[in-house]
Design a protein around this motif. Sequence first.
Motif, PDB file in Angstrom:
ATOM      1  N   VAL A  65       0.526  -2.615  -6.443  1.00  0.00           N
ATOM      2  CA  VAL A  65      -0.328  -2.998  -7.563  1.00  0.00           C
ATOM      3  C   VAL A  65      -1.725  -2.439  -7.311  1.00  0.00           C
ATOM      4  O   VAL A  65      -2.284  -2.611  -6.223  1.00  0.00           O
ATOM      5  CB  VAL A  65      -0.395  -4.541  -7.697  1.00  0.00           C
ATOM      6  CG1 VAL A  65      -1.328  -4.939  -8.824  1.00  0.00           C
ATOM      7  CG2 VAL A  65       0.990  -5.141  -7.886  1.00  0.00           C
ATOM      8  N   GLU A  66      -2.280  -1.752  -8.309  1.00  0.00           N
ATOM      9  CA  GLU A  66      -3.639  -1.208  -8.192  1.00  0.00           C
ATOM     10  C   GLU A  66      -4.621  -2.069  -8.972  1.00  0.00           C
ATOM     11  O   GLU A  66      -4.335  -2.484 -10.089  1.00  0.00           O
ATOM     12  CB  GLU A  66      -3.699   0.227  -8.704  1.00  0.00           C
ATOM     13  CG  GLU A  66      -3.001   1.213  -7.816  1.00  0.00           C
ATOM     14  CD  GLU A  66      -3.199   2.657  -8.268  1.00  0.00           C
ATOM     15  OE1 GLU A  66      -3.782   2.896  -9.348  1.00  0.00           O
ATOM     16  OE2 GLU A  66      -2.751   3.550  -7.526  1.00  0.00           O
ATOM     17  N   LEU A 106      -4.664  -0.451   0.528  1.00  0.00           N
ATOM     18  CA  LEU A 106      -5.143   0.923   0.659  1.00  0.00           C
ATOM     19  C   LEU A 106      -6.326   1.085  -0.271  1.00  0.00           C
ATOM     20  O   LEU A 106      -6.329   0.552  -1.386  1.00  0.00           O
ATOM     21  CB  LEU A 106      -4.057   1.919   0.267  1.00  0.00           C
ATOM     22  CG  LEU A 106      -2.770   1.904   1.083  1.00  0.00           C
ATOM     23  CD1 LEU A 106      -1.720   2.769   0.403  1.00  0.00           C
ATOM     24  CD2 LEU A 106      -3.040   2.403   2.490  1.00  0.00           C
ATOM     25  N   TYR A 107      -7.340   1.798   0.178  1.00  0.00           N
ATOM     26  CA  TYR A 107      -8.474   2.098  -0.678  1.00  0.00           C
ATOM     27  C   TYR A 107      -8.809   3.571  -0.477  1.00  0.00           C
ATOM     28  O   TYR A 107      -8.909   4.046   0.644  1.00  0.00           O
ATOM     29  CB  TYR A 107      -9.680   1.206  -0.374  1.00  0.00           C
ATOM     30  CG  TYR A 107     -10.297   1.467   0.974  1.00  0.00           C
ATOM     31  CD1 TYR A 107     -11.462   2.214   1.086  1.00  0.00           C
ATOM     32  CD2 TYR A 107      -9.702   1.002   2.141  1.00  0.00           C
ATOM     33  CE1 TYR A 107     -12.016   2.479   2.319  1.00  0.00           C
ATOM     34  CE2 TYR A 107     -10.252   1.263   3.382  1.00  0.00           C
ATOM     35  CZ  TYR A 107     -11.408   2.000   3.464  1.00  0.00           C
ATOM     36  OH  TYR A 107     -11.956   2.275   4.687  1.00  0.00           O
ATOM     37  N   ASN A 108      -8.884   4.293  -1.559  1.00  0.00           N
ATOM     38  CA  ASN A 108      -9.102   5.742  -1.508  1.00  0.00           C
ATOM     39  C   ASN A 108      -8.176   6.401  -0.492  1.00  0.00           C
ATOM     40  O   ASN A 108      -8.584   7.217   0.323  1.00  0.00           O
ATOM     41  CB  ASN A 108     -10.561   6.066  -1.179  1.00  0.00           C
ATOM     42  CG  ASN A 108     -11.500   5.642  -2.276  1.00  0.00           C
ATOM     43  OD1 ASN A 108     -11.087   5.470  -3.417  1.00  0.00           O
ATOM     44  ND2 ASN A 108     -12.755   5.454  -1.946  1.00  0.00           N
ATOM     45  N   SER A 109      -6.925   6.003  -0.484  1.00  0.00           N
ATOM     46  CA  SER A 109      -5.867   6.514   0.392  1.00  0.00           C
ATOM     47  C   SER A 109      -6.035   6.130   1.864  1.00  0.00           C
ATOM     48  O   SER A 109      -5.322   6.636   2.716  1.00  0.00           O
ATOM     49  CB  SER A 109      -5.741   8.041   0.277  1.00  0.00           C
ATOM     50  OG  SER A 109      -5.449   8.387  -1.052  1.00  0.00           O
ATOM     51  N   ASN A 110      -6.981   5.263   2.187  1.00  0.00           N
ATOM     52  CA  ASN A 110      -7.144   4.765   3.556  1.00  0.00           C
ATOM     53  C   ASN A 110      -6.613   3.347   3.638  1.00  0.00           C
ATOM     54  O   ASN A 110      -6.814   2.556   2.720  1.00  0.00           O
ATOM     55  CB  ASN A 110      -8.629   4.743   3.962  1.00  0.00           C
ATOM     56  CG  ASN A 110      -9.252   6.109   3.931  1.00  0.00           C
ATOM     57  OD1 ASN A 110      -8.696   7.054   4.466  1.00  0.00           O
ATOM     58  ND2 ASN A 110     -10.394   6.225   3.277  1.00  0.00           N
ATOM     59  N   ARG A 135      -5.209  -0.471  -3.659  1.00  0.00           N
ATOM     60  CA  ARG A 135      -3.766  -0.497  -3.882  1.00  0.00           C
ATOM     61  C   ARG A 135      -3.160  -1.517  -2.915  1.00  0.00           C
ATOM     62  O   ARG A 135      -3.185  -1.343  -1.706  1.00  0.00           O
ATOM     63  CB  ARG A 135      -3.136   0.870  -3.652  1.00  0.00           C
ATOM     64  CG  ARG A 135      -1.604   0.828  -3.821  1.00  0.00           C
ATOM     65  CD  ARG A 135      -0.993   2.167  -3.710  1.00  0.00           C
ATOM     66  NE  ARG A 135      -1.384   2.867  -4.931  1.00  0.00           N
ATOM     67  CZ  ARG A 135      -0.907   4.041  -5.259  1.00  0.00           C
ATOM     68  NH1 ARG A 135      -0.067   4.659  -4.489  1.00  0.00           N
ATOM     69  NH2 ARG A 135      -1.292   4.622  -6.377  1.00  0.00           N
ATOM     70  N   PHE A 136      -2.649  -2.583  -3.482  1.00  0.00           N
ATOM     71  CA  PHE A 136      -1.997  -3.633  -2.715  1.00  0.00           C
ATOM     72  C   PHE A 136      -0.520  -3.278  -2.629  1.00  0.00           C
ATOM     73  O   PHE A 136       0.122  -3.048  -3.659  1.00  0.00           O
ATOM     74  CB  PHE A 136      -2.163  -4.987  -3.414  1.00  0.00           C
ATOM     75  CG  PHE A 136      -3.606  -5.408  -3.545  1.00  0.00           C
ATOM     76  CD1 PHE A 136      -4.167  -6.264  -2.615  1.00  0.00           C
ATOM     77  CD2 PHE A 136      -4.400  -4.944  -4.585  1.00  0.00           C
ATOM     78  CE1 PHE A 136      -5.490  -6.656  -2.722  1.00  0.00           C
ATOM     79  CE2 PHE A 136      -5.728  -5.320  -4.704  1.00  0.00           C
ATOM     80  CZ  PHE A 136      -6.275  -6.184  -3.769  1.00  0.00           C
ATOM     81  N   THR A 137       0.022  -3.214  -1.419  1.00  0.00           N
ATOM     82  CA  THR A 137       1.429  -2.839  -1.255  1.00  0.00           C
ATOM     83  C   THR A 137       2.139  -3.813  -0.329  1.00  0.00           C
ATOM     84  O   THR A 137       1.524  -4.379   0.584  1.00  0.00           O
ATOM     85  CB  THR A 137       1.579  -1.411  -0.679  1.00  0.00           C
ATOM     86  OG1 THR A 137       0.945  -1.356   0.594  1.00  0.00           O
ATOM     87  CG2 THR A 137       0.981  -0.382  -1.604  1.00  0.00           C
ATOM     88  N   THR A 138       3.425  -3.972  -0.578  1.00  0.00           N
ATOM     89  CA  THR A 138       4.269  -4.802   0.283  1.00  0.00           C
ATOM     90  C   THR A 138       5.685  -4.260   0.238  1.00  0.00           C
ATOM     91  O   THR A 138       6.091  -3.614  -0.730  1.00  0.00           O
ATOM     92  CB  THR A 138       4.257  -6.277  -0.151  1.00  0.00           C
ATOM     93  OG1 THR A 138       5.009  -7.038   0.794  1.00  0.00           O
ATOM     94  CG2 THR A 138       4.837  -6.471  -1.536  1.00  0.00           C
ATOM     95  N   GLU A 139       6.409  -4.505   1.274  1.00  0.00           N
ATOM     96  CA  GLU A 139       7.831  -4.162   1.302  1.00  0.00           C
ATOM     97  C   GLU A 139       8.669  -5.327   0.785  1.00  0.00           C
ATOM     98  O   GLU A 139       9.862  -5.206   0.605  1.00  0.00           O
ATOM     99  CB  GLU A 139       8.266  -3.796   2.733  1.00  0.00           C
ATOM    100  CG  GLU A 139       7.618  -2.539   3.265  1.00  0.00           C
ATOM    101  CD  GLU A 139       7.964  -1.321   2.431  1.00  0.00           C
ATOM    102  OE1 GLU A 139       9.138  -1.172   2.026  1.00  0.00           O
ATOM    103  OE2 GLU A 139       7.047  -0.520   2.162  1.00  0.00           O
TER     104      GLU A 139
END
Length: 162
Positions: A65-66, A106-110, A135-139
Amino acid sequence: MKKLLAVILSVIITMNMSIISLAAEDITQDSQEQSGETNINYNIGLTYTVTIPASVTFTDSEKSVERGLQASNVFINEGTSLHVKISSLNDFKLKCGEGYIDYSILYNSNKAPEGNNYTILTVGNGDTAGWVILRFTTELDKKHAKYAGNYTDTLTFTVSVD
């Protein structure tokens, strides 16, 4: 009554005129200095608006989710910067009881490092705005999710100017 009101008004006007003349600098033909100075000022107060994401919700089909983080209308003192730091209540884990689900930002790909009080956005003086896409990510790995229920975390965004 009209006379009394006229006298009071006359006194107020006279007092204001004397205040105005005290603030002015008179230069006459007899003045030692034949020049004067006037100070002109305009004060811009310290202002900024930081807009943080209201919420992030993962689903079985949406594991990334961004959301935007934005600083706008930034007017800060020379030699300073506006900093937005991020902290997680649950160490970047969605928790429900003793169960948890890891997630990352992730922020600006970091990738934001683990730990709290990490600077996620900086706006330098002279810049009036700044933004970053988070960008919030989870598996959604359910091996640690021991229970059914609502798994949550709370992020705190701290703003400072220094």
